[in-house]
Design an enzyme around this catalytic site. Structure first.
Site, short mmCIF file in Angstrom:
data_model
loop_
_atom_site.label_atom_id
_atom_site.label_comp_id
_atom_site.label_asym_id
_atom_site.label_seq_id
_atom_site.Cartn_x
_atom_site.Cartn_y
_atom_site.Cartn_z
N HIS A 262 34.16 -32.55 69.67
CA HIS A 262 32.77 -32.19 70.02
C HIS A 262 31.84 -32.22 68.82
O HIS A 262 30.64 -31.94 68.97
CB HIS A 262 32.72 -30.80 70.65
CG HIS A 262 33.49 -30.66 71.91
ND1 HIS A 262 33.40 -31.56 72.95
CD2 HIS A 262 34.40 -29.71 72.31
CE1 HIS A 262 34.21 -31.18 73.93
NE2 HIS A 262 34.82 -30.07 73.57
N ASP B 97 42.26 -33.93 76.05
CA ASP B 97 41.73 -32.58 76.13
C ASP B 97 41.00 -32.44 77.47
O ASP B 97 40.48 -33.42 78.00
CB ASP B 97 40.76 -32.37 74.97
CG ASP B 97 40.35 -30.92 74.78
OD1 ASP B 97 40.87 -30.29 73.84
OD2 ASP B 97 39.49 -30.43 75.54
N HIS C 37 38.24 -31.17 78.03
CA HIS C 37 36.80 -31.34 77.82
C HIS C 37 36.52 -32.74 77.29
O HIS C 37 37.23 -33.22 76.41
CB HIS C 37 36.29 -30.29 76.82
CG HIS C 37 36.61 -28.89 77.22
ND1 HIS C 37 37.52 -28.11 76.55
CD2 HIS C 37 36.16 -28.13 78.25
CE1 HIS C 37 37.61 -26.92 77.14
NE2 HIS C 37 36.79 -26.92 78.18
N ASP D 23 44.79 -27.59 77.05
CA ASP D 23 43.89 -26.86 77.94
C ASP D 23 43.80 -27.45 79.35
O ASP D 23 43.04 -26.94 80.18
CB ASP D 23 42.50 -26.71 77.33
CG ASP D 23 41.96 -27.98 76.71
OD1 ASP D 23 42.56 -29.05 76.93
OD2 ASP D 23 40.94 -27.90 76.00
#
Length: 308
Positions: free
Chosen positions: A119, A156, A158, A233
């Protein structure tokens, strides 16, 4: 098989903070205790050179970050309070991923027991990501003529928005992300290939979507190196995940990607990515399973035999 780890990966956070900083130490301890990693397999990274960092990040961002001069809104986006130890942690993690990439090129696989900070954009960090370790590693490897054509397989939960933005105009870098459609970040940055999955997808839908994408990347793009973000995650017990993939499904994910890379003759550098389990043990176990899969596929330990 070598793995990068530093005690600087773990820093002190406020007691109420939601990030499970202790997972890095616990992953290392578990893997060593069970013998998946031997002490000789562990290497300690140095701190990334600022000259390497600014191949990706703007000089203004790096100057403010390193000097502790980020504005309050930038620190809020990071999700971490600023400290000198945070900067050292971030530099160590970047170097760990770069070294894992170099090791992979020489020995087929390399592992950083941290990283996957996807990110972080060129001019800012966000979502617990301060510096984009994979982006810096790719740019350094390209500059130093270690590798030109690289794929990022980001698993991931995200979407890897920072990585996608950094390499949006670079045809020699393929950015793939498989993630929760309705999860953070709210505004996705399109990568080369994105797979959005609904909440509750589960093992079968996840793996059915992943397998053809990995085959396509290896067969059509033909990278010389893969960076694999092995996020924990997506696990069903994760506080932030919601995809409901089991430990069995995660192990199959890891095996699918690692076997595909091995069989295609493409070296792979592994980073851990996110993991926020309601039970910290679930996160640690998911990360350990990735390393166990890498050990079994690329460098199985000899089994002892007894002669009677």
């Amino acid at each position: 098989m070598y793995a990068l780890y530093s005690d600087q990966y773990v820093i002190e956070l406020p007691r109420s903070h939601s990030f499970p900083m202790g997972k890095y130490r616990l992953v290392r301890e578990r893997l060593v205790a069970e013998g998946t990693l031997r002490p000789a397999d562990l290497l300690e990274p140095t701190l990334a050179d600022p000259r390497d960092i600014v191949l990706v990040h703007t000089k203004a961002y790096w100057a403010a970050l390193s000097a502790g001069a980020l504005p309050a809104d930038a620190i809020r986006r990071l999700g971490f309070p600023w400290s000198e130890s945070l900067v050292r942690r971030s530099r160590a993690s970047v170097q760990g991923t770069l070294t894992a990439g170099r090791i992979a090129i020489r020995e087929a696989v390399g592992i950083n027991l941290a990283g996957g900070t996807h990110h972080a954009f060129a001019d800012r960090g966000e979502g617990y990501c301060v510096l984009n370790d994979i982006a810096v590693a790719i740019r350094v490897l390209q500059r130093d003529r270690w590798m030109q054509r690289v794929a990022v397989i980001d698993c991931d939960v995200h979407q890897g928005n920072g990585t996608a933005a950094i390499f949006a105009e670079e045809p020699d870098v393929f950015t793939f992300s498989i993630h929760g459609a309705d999860n953070y970040p709210l505004h996705k940055v399109p990568g080369t290939l994105d797979v959005d999955l609904p909440d509750g997808a589960g093992d079968a839908a996840y793996l059915d979507a992943l397998a053809p994408a990995v085959s396509r990347i290896l067969a059509e793009f033909q990278p010389g190196l893969v960076f694999f973000v092995a996020g924990a995650d997506v696990h069903e017990g994760d506080r932030m995940g919601r995809l409901r993939v089991t430990h069995h499904g995660l192990r199959r994910r890891d095996e699918l990607i690692l076997l595909a890379c091995r069989d295609a003759g493409v070296p792979v550098a592994i980073t851990l990515g996110g993991g926020y389990g309601r039970s910290l043990d679930d996160t640690v176990e998911a990360h350990c399973n990735t390393v166990r899969a890498a050990r079994a596929i690329f460098d199985p330990l000899p089994t002892s035999t007894t002669v009677s």
